[in-house]
Design an enzyme around this catalytic site. Structure first.
Site, short mmCIF file in Angstrom:
data_model
loop_
_atom_site.label_atom_id
_atom_site.label_comp_id
_atom_site.label_asym_id
_atom_site.label_seq_id
_atom_site.Cartn_x
_atom_site.Cartn_y
_atom_site.Cartn_z
N ARG A 16 -11.27 -49.11 21.77
CA ARG A 16 -9.88 -49.15 21.33
C ARG A 16 -9.05 -47.95 21.82
NH1 ARG A 16 -10.66 -50.33 15.04
NH2 ARG A 16 -12.78 -49.62 15.50
N GLN A 75 -29.07 -43.14 23.44
CA GLN A 75 -29.18 -44.51 22.92
C GLN A 75 -28.75 -45.43 24.06
OE1 GLN A 75 -26.36 -45.62 19.87
NE2 GLN A 75 -27.67 -47.24 19.05
N SER A 408 17.77 -5.43 45.34
CA SER A 408 17.90 -6.88 45.24
C SER A 408 17.65 -7.55 46.60
CB SER A 408 19.31 -7.25 44.76
OG SER A 408 19.53 -6.74 43.47
#
Length: 457
Positions: A16, A75, A408
């Site tokens: 699900r 399993q 800058s």
């Protein structure tokens, strides 16, 4: 508690969930949901912990590869809970004590509840004790059928229940304590004569009753603890509850969370007292945040270590980074993995870092990319600076010494070193090393052509 072994059933695909990932590895509040029952069992004193795995067994085993106390058994066919438990017989050969049986899709289960269950089971000297809950809507769950004294007569699955049994509201959680000797002596005797044609672990209750052994039920105080996750909607609900718990614990420890319902903090995150977390933040993974910090609106932090008195401003993203005391980041900054910021560093808006070390007091206030760089103390990184660290094949490193001023719009073409106390002028492209105490400038000379615009008109 001594002589407790846990068996955790985690072999199912989780159809699900409609996912390519096995159900128990889906994360809830930042951790695969299987981690929660494993942690609860360990905290309650169970050792070893035996996982029954099946679908994507290799992925589940790999997740716990480093855990010495965890054993995995496979399993091969999913033939029911009874068959799953029977698969653990060899792994628990010689074990003499209490078997605690859990489901791998119950992330809300608390260790305190398991401790209470084990204590009750032992005090009553029961062969089987089942953890139950009383709910308003028992649809989909097995029902607990008791006798007049309160002992459990049987557990009946909904598909096999008579109408009067379906009306019962006490449900089976799928969580049990059983005497290990009784469990393994009788697990092979149960059959599959039921609507699902599976071997139900619950049939051991009827076996114990027939043998005159004590079968009891302990009703859980909080029914949401036993909620199993079977689809994405339930996964989301479990995550919500786990985060609510985490937020409450943090607030009780001195953290201010402005709006807990709109704050998403993973299980295991640590936050110090007097830190303030604003709404719409996501704090994930192994993050540790110190005291006196401010985490503003819309921040995402993943696997970071943040020291005291840091300020993470709105919209910033921090990943796998370390911040020392009183660091300021953002707004809208991005610290990528490998960032290390020493005390009083400032990273401003729209600055991105990656594999960067910045010394104490240094700052990059805005619109900058710093990658693969080592930056000293008290360095100013001007707006628009870029470390050009990638040549299309390899990454290269930039080293900037203490007290350097970067103007800058500077490009630092790595590999390159800027010596201490140097100044790199705005607009410079640095392609060779800059000596200490120097000025670096590389610009095309400016040319003014008087009257040029008038002539063009």
């Amino acid at each position: 508690m001594d002589n407790v072994a846990a068996i955790i059933l985690a072999a199912g695909k989780g159809t699900r969930m409609k996912s390519g990932l096995v159900k128990v590895l889906h994360p809830a509040a930042g951790r695969p949901m299987i981690d929660y029952p494993v942690t609860a069992a360990r905290t309650a004193g169970a050792t070893p912990v035996v996982l029954v795995v099946g679908h994507q067994a290799e992925a589940v085993q790999e997740h716990f590869r480093a855990a010495e106390d965890i054993r995995c058994v496979i399993q091969k066919e999913q033939l029911g809970t009874g068959h799953a438990v029977a698969c653990t017989r060899e792994a628990l050969a010689g074990f003499d004590g209490t078997a605690l049986i859990l489901c791998g899709d119950t992330p809300l289960l608390r260790a305190e509840t398991l401790e209470k269950l084990i204590g009750f089971h032992r005090a009553q000297r029961a062969a089987v004790t089942v953890l139950t809950a009383t709910v308003k809507d028992p649809s989909g769950y097995g029902r607990i059928v008791r006798d007049d004294s309160g002992a459990v007569l049987r557990i009946v699955e909904q598909k096999d229940a008579a109408p009067e049994e379906q009306a019962l509201r006490e449900i089976n959680s799928g969580i049990y304590c059983m005497d290990a000797a009784f469990l393994f002596e009788n697990i092979g005797s149960i059959g599959s004569d039921n609507a699902q044609q599976e071997f139900y672990l619950t049939d051991l209750v009827a076996v114990a009753v027939r043998k005159g052994l004590t079968c009891l039920a302990l009703c859980c105080d909080d029914a949401e603890e036993i909620m199993g996750v079977n689809d994405r909607s339930q996964l989301a609900e479990a995550g919500r509850i786990l985060r609510r718990r985490t937020n409450r614990e943090l607030m009780l420890s001195g953290v201010t969370i402005i709006d807990p319902d709109q704050t998403y903090i993973d299980d295991g995150v640590a936050i110090g007292a007097d830190t303030i977390v604003h709404p719409n933040c996501q704090i994930n993974g192994r993050t540790v945040i110190g005291s006196g910090c401010v985490i503003e609106n819309g921040v995402t932090i993943s696997n970071c270590r943040i020291a005291d008195n840091c300020h993470i401003k709105a919209g910033s993203v921090l990943e796998d980074s370390e911040l020392h005391e009183a660091v300021a980041v953002g707004p809208m900054a991005h610290l990528r993995p490998g960032t290390l910021l020493y005390a009083h560093v400032k990273i401003g808006n729209f600055v991105e870092t990656k594999k960067v070390v910045m010394g104490e007091g240094s700052k990059a206030s805005h619109l900058t990319y710093l990658g693969d760089a080592e930056i000293g103390r008290d360095v100013n990184i001007g707006c628009g600076t870029i470390t050009c660290n990638y040549d299309g094949v390899n990454k290269h490193r930039t080293v900037i010494g203490d007290q350097v001023f970067i103007g800058s719009d500077v490009q630092l073409v790595a590999p390159v070193t800027v010596g201490r106390n140097s100044l790199v002028a705005a607009g410079t492209t640095v392609t060779i090393d800059v000596p200490p105490d120097s000025l670096a400038i590389s610009r095309v000379p400016q040319v003014n052509k008087d009257g040029w615009r008038l002539k063009k008109k």
